[in-house]
Design a protein around this motif. Sequence first.
Motif, mmCIF file in Angstrom:
data_model
loop_
_atom_site.group_PDB
_atom_site.id
_atom_site.type_symbol
_atom_site.label_atom_id
_atom_site.label_comp_id
_atom_site.label_asym_id
_atom_site.label_seq_id
_atom_site.Cartn_x
_atom_site.Cartn_y
_atom_site.Cartn_z
ATOM 1 N N ARG A 158 2.451 -48.561 -136.057
ATOM 2 C CA ARG A 158 2.182 -47.464 -136.989
ATOM 3 C C ARG A 158 2.894 -47.693 -138.321
ATOM 4 N N ARG A 179 -5.307 -43.627 -141.418
ATOM 5 C CA ARG A 179 -6.076 -43.101 -140.291
ATOM 6 C C ARG A 179 -5.742 -43.864 -139.004
ATOM 7 N N LYS A 182 -2.416 -42.859 -137.525
ATOM 8 C CA LYS A 182 -2.402 -41.616 -136.748
ATOM 9 C C LYS A 182 -2.693 -41.892 -135.279
ATOM 10 N N ASN A 185 0.396 -43.382 -133.701
ATOM 11 C CA ASN A 185 1.453 -42.405 -133.474
ATOM 12 C C ASN A 185 1.175 -41.585 -132.216
#
Length: 315
Positions: A158, A179, A182, A185
């Motif tokens: 990430r 994007r 995300k 994560n």
Amino acid sequence: MPTNLLEDLEPVVADNLDRHLAIAQEWHPHDYIPWSQGRDFAFLGGEDWDPDQSQLSETAKAAMFTNLLTEDNLPSYHREIATRFGRDGAWGTWVGRWTAEENRHGIALRDYLVVTRGVDPVELERARMDYMTSGYDSGDKTALEAVTYVSFQELATRVSHRNTGKVTGDPIADRLLARISKDENLHMVFYRNIVAAALEIAPDATMRAIADEVIGFQMPGATMAGFRRNSVIIAKAGIYDLRLHHDDVIMPVLRHWDVFDRTDLGPEGEQAREELNAFLTALDQQATTFVDRREENRARVAAREDGVPQDIVAG
């Protein structure tokens, strides 16, 4: 992994799978690609790639090239976690869902780089063939070690993707990589929560796994050709370096697990924690040294560009 720990963790996996599915946002790789910038290559009567066509800096190229090839080895990663977590129940459902989500990353990154002519597509394809042929092998990790490793690795990915987006100088690439970050994560949170539950069930064995995975940590792309060279470029640019690895990847996860303040460890767990603490102290010192040297080198480069004598820069 202690006997039956996979089974003991099954309810936790099921709960976190439901949580993940409830908050994960649907997105489509094609929405993030500037298709209007695309054109045919010579095979279809167009023009083949030329370095002047790329708008990316050499740093951005190295980072995106490395990130994409890392994502490309998804079949190996799927094999690794499917072998350790199994294909049944909540574990198996997660393995499939995670694989499907991760597959989008390679699709989107490749489409972006090919359409915008960001890197040489022939070099990229040859590197993909070589790296996927050799594959990825995590060795003899147990399931507990594997889920611990990916807790850190997902967060590291990430950080790398997010910071790569920032250095591209392209708002489209930045948005795409944000994007993707995300997804990474959410994957980190899933694995982190599983390890947190394992610490409650088997604290000593889990602490041993944590220490071993932090001390021996390597990114999955470490075996790809050119990884060392590109890693140096990436580190010098501050995309991913020892300081980020220590401060933004390792320490936040360890704090979430309350590693340093736990009181439920036996002799084995305490020994593992001591080894972990010693390693982190050395890693922190190495990170400081690296950042200091990087700043000194940047100052020298800036001074040369400005025509400042080197003895003045050196102080």
